[in-house]
Design a protein around this motif. Structure first.
Motif, short mmCIF file in Angstrom:
data_model
loop_
_atom_site.label_atom_id
_atom_site.label_comp_id
_atom_site.label_asym_id
_atom_site.label_seq_id
_atom_site.Cartn_x
_atom_site.Cartn_y
_atom_site.Cartn_z
N VAL A 338 65.31 26.95 42.56
CA VAL A 338 66.44 26.86 41.44
C VAL A 338 66.18 25.72 40.74
CG1 VAL A 338 68.95 26.25 41.43
CG2 VAL A 338 67.94 28.24 42.98
N PRO A 343 68.26 29.07 38.55
CA PRO A 343 68.82 30.10 39.62
C PRO A 343 68.64 31.68 39.24
CG PRO A 343 70.57 29.18 37.95
CD PRO A 343 69.02 28.51 37.87
N ALA A 388 71.17 30.79 44.85
CA ALA A 388 71.26 30.94 43.51
C ALA A 388 72.50 30.93 42.89
CB ALA A 388 70.61 31.91 43.06
#
Length: 497
Positions: A338, A343, A388
């Motif tokens: 991330v 993400p 995410a």
């Protein structure tokens, strides 16, 4: 947020302690959701109730979470996150004690309602991280806390299996274990988490909370009870219709209230909306994996022609524990992904792994190594997905809305889990083996499990669509550094950058 007066080494130590405490709290609250799944039969026998009635032991927690999570997430933003965290954990301790001491189903359900209120811990924890962790470390911290959700859900199944494996098993031992974990999490938050500095103040939108709570109750109740009520029954259809009506009422209320519980512009903001849709699908996949694999491996091969004759203990330790461990180990990897790739990339990887894992289960569930290996792949997928979604939300909403935004996302995952449980139960009940010896209860056909796993693969394929199309553009593509997107007001951006 700047921590310039503090040396970097002290910053790192302080942040590690905070992340540990909040990870423990998130793990414990996720344990509460799956804790009773392996012992529903024991509870039914001990309390002398029906299968339909005992299902409320899981349903009550889900409904309680739906009502309290958005309210307490917003309350923490307004009046202080640490006091709210401490209060919620205290309620969870009380609920666990009530459940452990309960001698009747109504008392046990009351304990489970109190435990469900603790689901608000997760969005509150993420809000604390946003304030206390340096931006460059925030994605990793959020991912670790998020990863403990999948790990805690699997750990609860394993621990319950271990505690109730004997011939004189008592389901109450699982709730005493929950009490110990809840007390430990409470002490960790009290002594290790600092009081947060940001409080927005203002009025609590109780009317918005009430209408949202009723909407979610009317939606989740038929999802979780539809198999018992009948999917075409008046109660089920009436509840869904009532949910649609109340959703309209809730939106009208939130548009009229001066300080709404949920800012409708934030709610329909594309990255937030996509994260919530992904939450439903990933939550669905997680429960489809847990329940599908657990039921599959316990099937008696001599009667059904498939399965592994596993006990609850073996099903938990041999088949479910590896995936739970991998989900925890994958969470820091998800955090790095991330941070460096954004993400959207992490969510796309989660989608690919999830689809592959479920397809593997659908095609190769006749071998022990295949079931375990596929479960490990799905466990990693869930962990990356959980890493995410908060990052998408945190980079897309202003500071004062982070608690409620993550609270709604938490509800989306719980909704997906409820749908997953209902779908698996319905499929396995509808596809049964026709010719069994006299006196043998109905058992699901192998085709029911194959269909369940293909549906799980489809759910993760839809997550890939969300990552590829729904999050296309600036939001969700840049590495998350804990700062709001352009959708956030400028003052809020300044306060956290």
């Amino acid at each position: 947020m700047s921590h310039a007066p503090t040396p970097p080494a002290a910053d790192a130590r302080r942040e590690t302690v905070i992340v540990f405490a909040l990870s423990l709290a998130a793990m414990v609250v996720s344990m509460m959701q799956t804790l009773p799944v392996p012992i529903l039969g024991l509870i039914r026998t001990d309390l002398g109730t029906s299968t339909a009635n005992v299902s409320w032991v899981t349903t009550a927690t889900l409904l309680s979470a739906a009502v309290f999570t958005p309210l307490l997430g917003r309350f923490g933003d307004q009046h202080g996150k640490k006091p709210t965290l401490v209060a919620v954990l205290g309620v969870m301790v009380v609920g666990s004690v009530v459940a452990a001491l309960a001698t009747s189903l109504p008392l046990l359900i009351l304990g489970r309602v109190l435990q469900g209120a603790a689901t608000a811990i997760f969005p509150l924890a993420l809000s604390v991280l946003r304030e206390e962790v340096r931006p460059q470390k925030l994605p990793g911290a959020m991912s670790l806390v998020s990863g403990t959700l999948a790990f805690g859900s699997g750990l609860a199944l394993v621990a319950t299996g271990l505690l109730t494996s004997g011939s004189d098993a008592d389901y109450r031992s699982a709730f005493w274990m929950a009490t110990g974990f809840a007390a430990l999490a409470l002490l960790a938050v009290v002594f290790l988490v600092p009081a947060t500095r940001h409080k927005t103040g203002g009025r609590t939108d109780f009317l918005g909370a009430l209408t949202l709570g009723i909407t979610l109750l009317l939606l989740l109740l038929p999802i979780s009870q539809g198999h018992e009520w009948g999917w075409a029954s008046a109660r089920t259809l009436g509840s869904f219709a009532g949910a649609a009506v109340m959703a309209v009422v809730w939106v009208l209320v939130e548009r009229k209230v001066r300080e709404p519980l949920v800012d409708m512009k934030m709610f329909v903001h594309r990255p937030v909306l996509m994260a919530n849709l992904a939450g439903i699908l990933v939550g669905f996949g997680m429960f489809a994996n847990f329940l599908g694999v657990s039921y599959l491996v316990q099937m008696p091969e001599a009667l059904t022609g498939y399965g592994f004759d596993a006990s609850i203990l073996r099903a938990s330790v041999q088949f479910l524990l590896p995936g739970a461990i991998v989900s925890l180990l994958a969470s820091p990897v998800g955090g790095q992904l991330v941070r460096h790739r954004g993400p959207r990339t992490a969510l796309a990887l989660a989608a690919g792994l999830g689809a592959v894992g479920f397809a593997w289960l659908a095609l190769g569930h006749g071998h022990t190594a295949s079931v375990i290996g596929a479960g490990v792949v799905v466990g990693a997928a869930v962990s990356f997905g959980y890493a995410a979604m908060p990052a998408v939300i945190m980079s897309s909403v202003p500071h004062h809305q982070s608690g409620i935004a993550n609270g709604i996302n938490s509800i989306s995952r719980s909704t997906g889990s409820a749908i997953g449980s209902a779908v698996v139960t319905t499929i396995l009940a509808s596809q049964t083996i026709e010719h069994l010896p006299a006196g043998v209860p109905s058992l699901p056909a192998e085709s029911g499990f194959t269909l369940t796993f293909w549906i799980g693969a489809t759910a993760f394929a839809l997550v890939a669509v969300i990552a590829g199309l729904g999050l296309r553009g600036r939001a969700g593509t840049r590495p998350a550094e804990g700062t709001p997107s352009a959708a956030a007001p400028a003052p809020e951006k300044a306060s956290v950058s």
